[in-house]
Design a protein around this motif. Structure first.
Motif, PDB file in Angstrom:
ATOM      1  N   PRO A  61     -24.671  16.590 -41.665  1.00 53.95           N
ATOM      2  CA  PRO A  61     -25.933  17.604 -41.659  1.00 53.95           C
ATOM      3  C   PRO A  61     -26.366  18.013 -40.312  1.00 53.95           C
ATOM      4  CG  PRO A  61     -26.260  15.607 -43.284  1.00 53.95           C
ATOM      5  CD  PRO A  61     -24.860  15.340 -42.292  1.00 53.95           C
ATOM      6  N   MET A  62     -26.703  19.175 -40.046  1.00 49.71           N
ATOM      7  CA  MET A  62     -27.196  19.602 -38.771  1.00 49.71           C
ATOM      8  C   MET A  62     -28.513  19.791 -38.921  1.00 49.71           C
ATOM      9  SD  MET A  62     -24.540  19.283 -36.642  1.00 49.71           S
ATOM     10  CE  MET A  62     -22.964  18.974 -36.838  1.00 49.71           C
ATOM     11  N   PRO A  63     -29.308  19.935 -37.648  1.00 49.20           N
ATOM     12  CA  PRO A  63     -30.628  20.596 -37.791  1.00 49.20           C
ATOM     13  C   PRO A  63     -30.509  22.055 -38.154  1.00 49.20           C
ATOM     14  CG  PRO A  63     -30.182  19.466 -35.637  1.00 49.20           C
ATOM     15  CD  PRO A  63     -28.918  19.300 -36.441  1.00 49.20           C
ATOM     16  N   GLY A  64     -31.544  22.355 -38.751  1.00 48.38           N
ATOM     17  CA  GLY A  64     -31.710  23.996 -38.847  1.00 48.38           C
ATOM     18  C   GLY A  64     -31.031  24.337 -40.301  1.00 48.38           C
ATOM     19  N   GLY A  65     -30.781  23.666 -41.097  1.00 52.74           N
ATOM     20  CA  GLY A  65     -30.165  23.683 -42.334  1.00 52.74           C
ATOM     21  C   GLY A  65     -28.698  24.367 -42.701  1.00 52.74           C
ATOM     22  N   ILE A  66     -27.839  23.737 -41.692  1.00 55.80           N
ATOM     23  CA  ILE A  66     -26.605  23.879 -41.850  1.00 55.80           C
ATOM     24  C   ILE A  66     -25.671  22.635 -41.696  1.00 55.80           C
ATOM     25  CG2 ILE A  66     -26.253  26.107 -40.703  1.00 55.80           C
ATOM     26  CD1 ILE A  66     -25.401  24.797 -38.289  1.00 55.80           C
ATOM     27  N   ARG A  67     -24.433  22.535 -42.295  1.00 53.92           N
ATOM     28  CA  ARG A  67     -23.870  21.373 -42.579  1.00 53.92           C
ATOM     29  C   ARG A  67     -22.444  21.554 -41.853  1.00 53.92           C
ATOM     30  NH1 ARG A  67     -23.712  20.756 -48.183  1.00 53.92           N
ATOM     31  NH2 ARG A  67     -22.041  22.119 -47.984  1.00 53.92           N
ATOM     32  N   LEU A  68     -21.866  20.709 -41.085  1.00 51.39           N
ATOM     33  CA  LEU A  68     -20.633  20.924 -40.654  1.00 51.39           C
ATOM     34  C   LEU A  68     -19.643  19.974 -42.051  1.00 51.39           C
ATOM     35  CD1 LEU A  68     -18.266  21.259 -38.576  1.00 51.39           C
ATOM     36  CD2 LEU A  68     -18.664  19.106 -37.692  1.00 51.39           C
ATOM     37  N   ASP A  69     -18.717  20.991 -42.441  1.00 54.71           N
ATOM     38  CA  ASP A  69     -17.891  20.741 -43.556  1.00 54.71           C
ATOM     39  C   ASP A  69     -16.603  20.359 -43.130  1.00 54.71           C
ATOM     40  OD1 ASP A  69     -20.035  20.853 -45.401  1.00 54.71           O
ATOM     41  OD2 ASP A  69     -19.381  23.054 -45.426  1.00 54.71           O
ATOM     42  N   LYS A  70     -16.032  21.019 -42.018  1.00 51.49           N
ATOM     43  CA  LYS A  70     -14.778  20.611 -41.832  1.00 51.49           C
ATOM     44  C   LYS A  70     -14.214  21.362 -40.536  1.00 51.49           C
ATOM     45  CE  LYS A  70     -11.121  23.395 -44.064  1.00 51.49           C
ATOM     46  NZ  LYS A  70     -10.386  23.953 -45.139  1.00 51.49           N
ATOM     47  N   ALA A  71     -13.053  20.637 -39.961  1.00 51.44           N
ATOM     48  CA  ALA A  71     -12.565  21.390 -38.597  1.00 51.44           C
ATOM     49  C   ALA A  71     -11.093  21.388 -39.037  1.00 51.44           C
ATOM     50  CB  ALA A  71     -12.739  20.062 -37.559  1.00 51.44           C
ATOM     51  N   GLU A  72     -10.422  22.201 -38.455  1.00 48.06           N
ATOM     52  CA  GLU A  72      -8.953  22.453 -38.723  1.00 48.06           C
ATOM     53  C   GLU A  72      -8.332  23.064 -37.626  1.00 48.06           C
ATOM     54  OE1 GLU A  72      -6.734  25.157 -42.209  1.00 48.06           O
ATOM     55  OE2 GLU A  72      -8.809  25.484 -41.967  1.00 48.06           O
ATOM     56  N   ALA A  73      -7.096  22.553 -37.248  1.00 46.26           N
ATOM     57  CA  ALA A  73      -6.243  22.950 -36.371  1.00 46.26           C
ATOM     58  C   ALA A  73      -5.360  23.905 -37.145  1.00 46.26           C
ATOM     59  CB  ALA A  73      -5.317  21.947 -35.714  1.00 46.26           C
ATOM     60  N   TYR A  81     -13.804  25.566 -36.913  1.00 47.40           N
ATOM     61  CA  TYR A  81     -15.033  24.782 -37.607  1.00 47.40           C
ATOM     62  C   TYR A  81     -15.585  25.596 -38.682  1.00 47.40           C
ATOM     63  CZ  TYR A  81     -14.839  21.784 -33.296  1.00 47.40           C
ATOM     64  OH  TYR A  81     -14.578  21.290 -32.288  1.00 47.40           O
ATOM     65  N   SER A  82     -15.839  24.932 -39.817  1.00 49.60           N
ATOM     66  CA  SER A  82     -16.351  25.474 -41.218  1.00 49.60           C
ATOM     67  C   SER A  82     -17.657  24.867 -41.473  1.00 49.60           C
ATOM     68  CB  SER A  82     -15.684  25.199 -42.361  1.00 49.60           C
ATOM     69  OG  SER A  82     -14.226  25.843 -42.134  1.00 49.60           O
ATOM     70  N   TYR A  83     -18.799  25.704 -41.403  1.00 49.62           N
ATOM     71  CA  TYR A  83     -20.304  25.243 -41.807  1.00 49.62           C
ATOM     72  C   TYR A  83     -20.672  25.838 -43.098  1.00 49.62           C
ATOM     73  CZ  TYR A  83     -20.075  23.823 -36.747  1.00 49.62           C
ATOM     74  OH  TYR A  83     -19.873  23.402 -35.451  1.00 49.62           O
ATOM     75  N   THR A  84     -21.496  25.274 -43.604  1.00 48.27           N
ATOM     76  CA  THR A  84     -22.209  25.658 -44.726  1.00 48.27           C
ATOM     77  C   THR A  84     -23.807  25.744 -44.676  1.00 48.27           C
ATOM     78  OG1 THR A  84     -20.729  25.026 -46.297  1.00 48.27           O
ATOM     79  CG2 THR A  84     -22.829  25.591 -47.380  1.00 48.27           C
ATOM     80  N   PHE A  85     -24.289  26.695 -44.988  1.00 49.02           N
ATOM     81  CA  PHE A  85     -25.917  27.044 -44.858  1.00 49.02           C
ATOM     82  C   PHE A  85     -26.497  25.883 -45.923  1.00 49.02           C
ATOM     83  CE2 PHE A  85     -24.891  30.833 -42.710  1.00 49.02           C
ATOM     84  CZ  PHE A  85     -25.821  30.707 -41.519  1.00 49.02           C
ATOM     85  N   THR A  86     -27.347  25.198 -45.796  1.00 48.06           N
ATOM     86  CA  THR A  86     -28.089  24.323 -46.840  1.00 48.06           C
ATOM     87  C   THR A  86     -29.289  25.097 -47.403  1.00 48.06           C
ATOM     88  OG1 THR A  86     -29.057  22.923 -45.039  1.00 48.06           O
ATOM     89  CG2 THR A  86     -26.838  22.220 -46.004  1.00 48.06           C
ATOM     90  N   GLN A  87     -29.572  26.098 -46.459  1.00 47.02           N
ATOM     91  CA  GLN A  87     -30.636  27.008 -47.054  1.00 47.02           C
ATOM     92  C   GLN A  87     -30.255  28.315 -46.994  1.00 47.02           C
ATOM     93  OE1 GLN A  87     -33.726  26.038 -44.084  1.00 47.02           O
ATOM     94  NE2 GLN A  87     -34.095  24.084 -44.938  1.00 47.02           N
ATOM     95  N   ALA A  88     -30.627  29.265 -47.794  1.00 44.93           N
ATOM     96  CA  ALA A  88     -30.310  30.654 -47.662  1.00 44.93           C
ATOM     97  C   ALA A  88     -30.759  31.362 -46.377  1.00 44.93           C
ATOM     98  CB  ALA A  88     -31.027  31.460 -48.728  1.00 44.93           C
ATOM     99  N   PRO A  89     -29.567  31.986 -45.770  1.00 42.25           N
ATOM    100  CA  PRO A  89     -29.850  32.343 -44.263  1.00 42.25           C
ATOM    101  C   PRO A  89     -30.994  33.600 -44.482  1.00 42.25           C
ATOM    102  CG  PRO A  89     -27.424  32.846 -45.085  1.00 42.25           C
ATOM    103  CD  PRO A  89     -28.229  32.146 -46.287  1.00 42.25           C
ATOM    104  N   THR A  90     -31.928  33.725 -43.632  1.00 40.21           N
ATOM    105  CA  THR A  90     -33.034  34.537 -43.360  1.00 40.21           C
ATOM    106  C   THR A  90     -32.778  35.837 -42.655  1.00 40.21           C
ATOM    107  OG1 THR A  90     -33.978  33.445 -41.819  1.00 40.21           O
ATOM    108  CG2 THR A  90     -34.666  32.724 -44.101  1.00 40.21           C
TER     109      THR A  90
END
Length: 150
Positions: A61-73, A81-90
């Motif tokens: 979990p990251m501040p501001g309603g996002i989450r780091l899910d995965k890193a990939e070479a 880097y793949s992130y997911t919004f944990t709240q709907a983007p405004t």
């Protein structure tokens, strides 16, 4: 709003880098293997290891309603880097991308560390993909080496 987004993205980048630098214990082994069709495009082992180390701390979990899910070479010169919004983007995709790309560029230019220096030394293309809670791609920011290398 822009300052909040800048803070979130900078802290995300710094947190991702700092957590991927932790030492590996003897009990930790690589469990994921990726199939690569063309060996010339295969990611360097150091970037695969970096992704594996980062992924051991995900989801993060990251501040501001996002989450780091995965890193990939992804390939020899691409890292994602793949992130997911944990709240709907405004904001709209365009506004988000317009505000995020300069912040990510600035963060890469002005952050040092083993991982960031590896990106710079190898002139990596770095992708930041942001997904909505339902798994749909919201936005993807692509940073070329000429964007972040001074």
């Amino acid at each position: 709003m822009k300052k909040i987004i800048l803070f979130i993205l900078c802290s995300t980048l710094i947190t991702g880098v700092s957590t991927s630098c932790r030492p590996k214990t003897n009990s930790e082994t690589s469990s994921d293997t990726e199939k690569v069709i063309n060996k010339a495009d295969a990611p360097d082992a150091k970037f695969v290891k970096l992704a594996e180390e980062t992924n051991k701390t995900t989801p993060m979990p990251m501040p501001g309603g996002i989450r780091l899910d995965k890193a990939e070479a992804m390939s020899k010169r691409e890292y994602k880097y793949s992130y997911t919004f944990t709240q709907a983007p405004t904001v709209s995709v365009e506004e988000f991308t317009r505000n995020v790309k300069p912040m990510l560029t600035y963060a890469l230019q002005n952050t040092t560390g083993k991982d960031i220096d590896m990106f710079k030394d190898n002139k990596m293309i770095v992708y930041y993909a942001y997904y909505t809670m339902d798994g749909k791609l919201f936005a993807e920011v692509k940073l070329m080496p000429e964007d972040y290398i001074k």
